[in-house]
Design a protein around this motif. Structure first.
Motif, PDB file in Angstrom:
ATOM      1  N   LEU A  19       8.284   0.121   1.679  1.00 27.24           N
ATOM      2  CA  LEU A  19       7.819   0.272   0.310  1.00 27.24           C
ATOM      3  C   LEU A  19       6.506   1.050   0.314  1.00 27.24           C
ATOM      4  O   LEU A  19       5.581   0.734   1.065  1.00 27.24           O
ATOM      5  N   LEU A  20       6.427   2.050  -0.527  1.00 29.59           N
ATOM      6  CA  LEU A  20       5.198   2.830  -0.699  1.00 29.59           C
ATOM      7  C   LEU A  20       4.651   2.568  -2.094  1.00 29.59           C
ATOM      8  O   LEU A  20       5.282   2.922  -3.087  1.00 29.59           O
ATOM      9  N   ASN A  31      -3.017  -7.046  -6.624  1.00 30.93           N
ATOM     10  CA  ASN A  31      -2.170  -8.154  -7.095  1.00 30.93           C
ATOM     11  C   ASN A  31      -0.710  -7.751  -6.923  1.00 30.93           C
ATOM     12  O   ASN A  31       0.131  -8.530  -6.463  1.00 30.93           O
ATOM     13  N   LEU A  32      -0.419  -6.503  -7.314  1.00 33.22           N
ATOM     14  CA  LEU A  32       0.939  -5.981  -7.188  1.00 33.22           C
ATOM     15  C   LEU A  32       1.326  -5.859  -5.717  1.00 33.22           C
ATOM     16  O   LEU A  32       2.457  -6.187  -5.329  1.00 33.22           O
ATOM     17  N   ALA A  33       0.393  -5.414  -4.884  1.00 32.96           N
ATOM     18  CA  ALA A  33       0.660  -5.296  -3.452  1.00 32.96           C
ATOM     19  C   ALA A  33       1.001  -6.660  -2.855  1.00 32.96           C
ATOM     20  O   ALA A  33       1.913  -6.769  -2.023  1.00 32.96           O
ATOM     21  N   HIS A  34       0.285  -7.676  -3.268  1.00 35.08           N
ATOM     22  CA  HIS A  34       0.561  -9.032  -2.771  1.00 35.08           C
ATOM     23  C   HIS A  34       1.970  -9.462  -3.153  1.00 35.08           C
ATOM     24  O   HIS A  34       2.701 -10.046  -2.339  1.00 35.08           O
ATOM     25  N   LEU A  35       2.373  -9.146  -4.382  1.00 35.87           N
ATOM     26  CA  LEU A  35       3.717  -9.502  -4.839  1.00 35.87           C
ATOM     27  C   LEU A  35       4.784  -8.726  -4.065  1.00 35.87           C
ATOM     28  O   LEU A  35       5.808  -9.283  -3.654  1.00 35.87           O
ATOM     29  N   LEU A  36       4.540  -7.460  -3.820  1.00 36.08           N
ATOM     30  CA  LEU A  36       5.518  -6.601  -3.151  1.00 36.08           C
ATOM     31  C   LEU A  36       5.637  -6.871  -1.658  1.00 36.08           C
ATOM     32  O   LEU A  36       6.688  -6.611  -1.056  1.00 36.08           O
ATOM     33  N   SER A  37       4.579  -7.382  -1.059  1.00 33.17           N
ATOM     34  CA  SER A  37       4.544  -7.527   0.396  1.00 33.17           C
ATOM     35  C   SER A  37       5.631  -8.462   0.927  1.00 33.17           C
ATOM     36  O   SER A  37       5.995  -8.386   2.098  1.00 33.17           O
ATOM     37  N   GLY A  38       6.152  -9.319   0.076  1.00 36.75           N
ATOM     38  CA  GLY A  38       7.219 -10.216   0.507  1.00 36.75           C
ATOM     39  C   GLY A  38       8.589  -9.578   0.528  1.00 36.75           C
ATOM     40  O   GLY A  38       9.568 -10.218   0.924  1.00 36.75           O
ATOM     41  N   GLU A  43       3.222  -0.142   2.361  1.00 35.07           N
ATOM     42  CA  GLU A  43       2.103   0.770   2.598  1.00 35.07           C
ATOM     43  C   GLU A  43       1.485   1.103   1.245  1.00 35.07           C
ATOM     44  O   GLU A  43       2.200   1.415   0.294  1.00 35.07           O
ATOM     45  N   VAL A  44       0.161   1.032   1.153  1.00 36.25           N
ATOM     46  CA  VAL A  44      -0.552   1.357  -0.082  1.00 36.25           C
ATOM     47  C   VAL A  44      -1.359   2.622   0.148  1.00 36.25           C
ATOM     48  O   VAL A  44      -2.163   2.694   1.079  1.00 36.25           O
ATOM     49  N   ILE A  55       5.775   9.396   2.123  1.00 33.22           N
ATOM     50  CA  ILE A  55       6.826   9.462   1.103  1.00 33.22           C
ATOM     51  C   ILE A  55       8.199   9.489   1.763  1.00 33.22           C
ATOM     52  O   ILE A  55       9.108   8.756   1.362  1.00 33.22           O
ATOM     53  N   LYS A  56       8.344  10.318   2.779  1.00 30.93           N
ATOM     54  CA  LYS A  56       9.651  10.490   3.411  1.00 30.93           C
ATOM     55  C   LYS A  56      10.139   9.236   4.120  1.00 30.93           C
ATOM     56  O   LYS A  56      11.335   8.957   4.147  1.00 30.93           O
ATOM     57  N   LYS A  57       9.221   8.467   4.708  1.00 33.85           N
ATOM     58  CA  LYS A  57       9.654   7.272   5.427  1.00 33.85           C
ATOM     59  C   LYS A  57       9.915   6.086   4.495  1.00 33.85           C
ATOM     60  O   LYS A  57      10.498   5.085   4.903  1.00 33.85           O
ATOM     61  N   SER A  58       9.505   6.201   3.244  1.00 39.41           N
ATOM     62  CA  SER A  58       9.682   5.091   2.299  1.00 39.41           C
ATOM     63  C   SER A  58      11.118   5.020   1.789  1.00 39.41           C
ATOM     64  O   SER A  58      11.802   6.032   1.644  1.00 39.41           O
ATOM     65  N   ASP A  59      11.569   3.790   1.537  1.00 44.32           N
ATOM     66  CA  ASP A  59      12.844   3.566   0.861  1.00 44.32           C
ATOM     67  C   ASP A  59      12.638   3.396  -0.635  1.00 44.32           C
ATOM     68  O   ASP A  59      13.515   3.716  -1.430  1.00 44.32           O
ATOM     69  N   ILE A  60      11.465   2.872  -0.994  1.00 43.30           N
ATOM     70  CA  ILE A  60      11.141   2.601  -2.393  1.00 43.30           C
ATOM     71  C   ILE A  60       9.738   3.118  -2.678  1.00 43.30           C
ATOM     72  O   ILE A  60       8.807   2.869  -1.914  1.00 43.30           O
ATOM     73  N   ILE A  61       9.600   3.833  -3.786  1.00 44.32           N
ATOM     74  CA  ILE A  61       8.288   4.297  -4.244  1.00 44.32           C
ATOM     75  C   ILE A  61       7.921   3.500  -5.489  1.00 44.32           C
ATOM     76  O   ILE A  61       8.714   3.402  -6.437  1.00 44.32           O
ATOM     77  N   ILE A  62       6.716   2.919  -5.480  1.00 48.81           N
ATOM     78  CA  ILE A  62       6.242   2.154  -6.637  1.00 48.81           C
ATOM     79  C   ILE A  62       4.994   2.826  -7.181  1.00 48.81           C
ATOM     80  O   ILE A  62       4.018   3.037  -6.445  1.00 48.81           O
ATOM     81  N   PHE A  63       5.005   3.157  -8.459  1.00 49.32           N
ATOM     82  CA  PHE A  63       3.835   3.720  -9.121  1.00 49.32           C
ATOM     83  C   PHE A  63       3.058   2.579  -9.771  1.00 49.32           C
ATOM     84  O   PHE A  63       3.591   1.873 -10.636  1.00 49.32           O
ATOM     85  N   SER A  64       1.807   2.421  -9.376  1.00 45.00           N
ATOM     86  CA  SER A  64       0.996   1.294  -9.823  1.00 45.00           C
ATOM     87  C   SER A  64       0.496   1.482 -11.257  1.00 45.00           C
ATOM     88  O   SER A  64       0.581   2.583 -11.824  1.00 45.00           O
TER      89      SER A  64
END
Length: 204
Positions: A19-20, A31-38, A43-44, A55-64
């Protein structure tokens, strides 16, 4: 026994997802990173310091979430437009607005500013990730909204505020994209982890 083996394999694969989280310098980012880490290997990265390798190694991109409006973040908009057909993408608050803007939507000021408000939102039949007509309590921290009408052949408004009818969720029927205008990471959203789980586990 076979069910357990299948479940174990799916869980292991799920944990290994990369997850990126693209940080727009918002106080809620971690706060969002803590939720996503599970949900995988997180990576932030700051929005102005993103490397192609991440970007390329990520499976999911999250825009904060973040201050300002989508046009203040041209790099993030470029990432969205370049990878929307290739990666699972999630947008939170400003991230929701980035997705809307990337799909031709206009972001405007709303009459009532929602900062630290808990309101009810309701899903509709166009949702692919959440049950129809479900009612949720969510935490909101935004002064901008998606201006309507919003015309898109592939992106649908699937949740609305019960009080103002403002769009609260966007889901793509073409790509694996979901945006939430509210904050699943807030204590004002009791089912925040459930929202993230449903979005991440959804298979296009």
């Amino acid at each position: 026994l076979e069910f357990i083996r299948v479940l174990f394999r799916s869980v292991i694969g799920f944990i290994k997802m990369n997850l990126l989280l693209i940080d727009h310098e918002d106080s809620f980012t971690y706060n969002l990173a803590h939720l996503l880490s599970g949900f995988g290997n997180l990576e932030v990265k700051n929005f102005y310091d993103i490397k192609e390798k991440s970007i390329k190694k990520s499976d999911i991109i999250i825009f904060s979430p973040g201050p300002g409006k989508p046009s203040d973040y041209p790099v993030s908009l470029d990432i969205y437009n370049n990878y929307k057909s290739k990666k699972k993408i999630i947008g939170i608050c400003l991230g929701f607005q980035l997705i809307a803007n990337g799909e031709g939507g206009t972001i405007s000021k709303q009459e009532k500013i929602f900062h630290g408000y808990q309101t009810y939102i309701r899903t509709n039949s166009k949702s692919l990730r959440f049950p129809n007509n479900a009612l949720y309590q969510v935490g909101r921290y935004h002064s901008l909204k998606l201006k309507e009408p919003f015309n898109s052949s592939s992106m649908h408004i699937t949740m609305r505020c019960e009080e103002t009818n403002v769009a609260m969720c966007l889901e793509s029927h073409k790509y694996d994209i979901c945006g939430l205008q509210f904050h699943p990471d807030s204590f004002l959203t009791p089912n925040g982890k459930q929202f993230i789980r449903k979005i991440i586990q959804y298979k296009k």
